[in-house]
Design an enzyme around this catalytic site. Sequence first.
Site: not given
Length: 324
Positions: A192, A220-223, A245
């Site tokens: 990131t 998929r989506v992380g933080d 995440g």
Amino acid sequence: MRYMLLSAILFCSCASADQPIALAIHGGAGTILKSEIGDSREAAIRADLNAALDAGYKVLEDGGEALDAATAVVVRLEDSPYFNAGKGAVFTADGRNELDASIMDGATRRAGAVAGLTRIKNPILLARAVMERSPHVMMIGAGAEAFAQDMKLEFVAPAYFKTEHRWQEYLNAKAKAAQPRAALPISNYYGTVGAVALDGKGHLAAATSTGGMVMKRYGRVGDAPIIGAGTFADERCAVSATGWGEFFIRLNVAADICARVAYGNSSVADAADEVVLNRVPALGGNGGVISLDAKGRVSMPFNTAGMYRAAIDGEGKRVVAIYR
């Protein structure tokens, strides 16, 4: 030239003793080993960290806002091929790049976030447009890109994001995933970029951008685009996170750190250490954060082998580092 720049920075910080300015940035945490990076790549990474730090700090020196400084940093890191955000983002299981970003203004608690982008050159600019030019906080996928078109932001062909380094990383991960009972080493496959800034008015801001995890599937989506998990800022504290995440979402890491500062009377260093070095590993996660308080105190803890990071704190002290 470098001496003159540093002298100017120190002078500016000392001259603004009543209200310091400060900036911290990161380019991701994980299994970052000197033996694997190589001297030439390390030199290029350090150069881009320095360039991003200088770009953001100049905004603050010139009397600009924390939001503008954080944005300038993240744009610069998104444009670099060495970090997992924008150009140089990792590949999904389908061989695509899917980008996420978020930004938050601590003075007003306004926030903007985007996820699942495939054609926006600088996702952080779209996240900021969501915050400032829409009534919403988060937009995703095709809808977010339609909004970007209305905002006249820059589009690129998906091939723009590809670098040979990331492509080979993807091919190696894909081959390994095809092996029976193979498990990808999670700490190697995320990254990131982010920034936290304190301006001359005492306002804080945080911004984060990412390409997510290598071999991610199913959207998929992380933080990183989740306000409170990967990005948070209020009147006392600003945090941008990098790491696994799923764990940062479950622990609401960025907001938890700031809550400990606001309600628990913790220093930003103690709050960040407790969350990153104790709570995240206790659940099985790893990663790091950059955090900053309203007095210009910086804390950048991580529980991985390394984290690309740099800062100029409220006293003018500059640091650029990679390894533990």
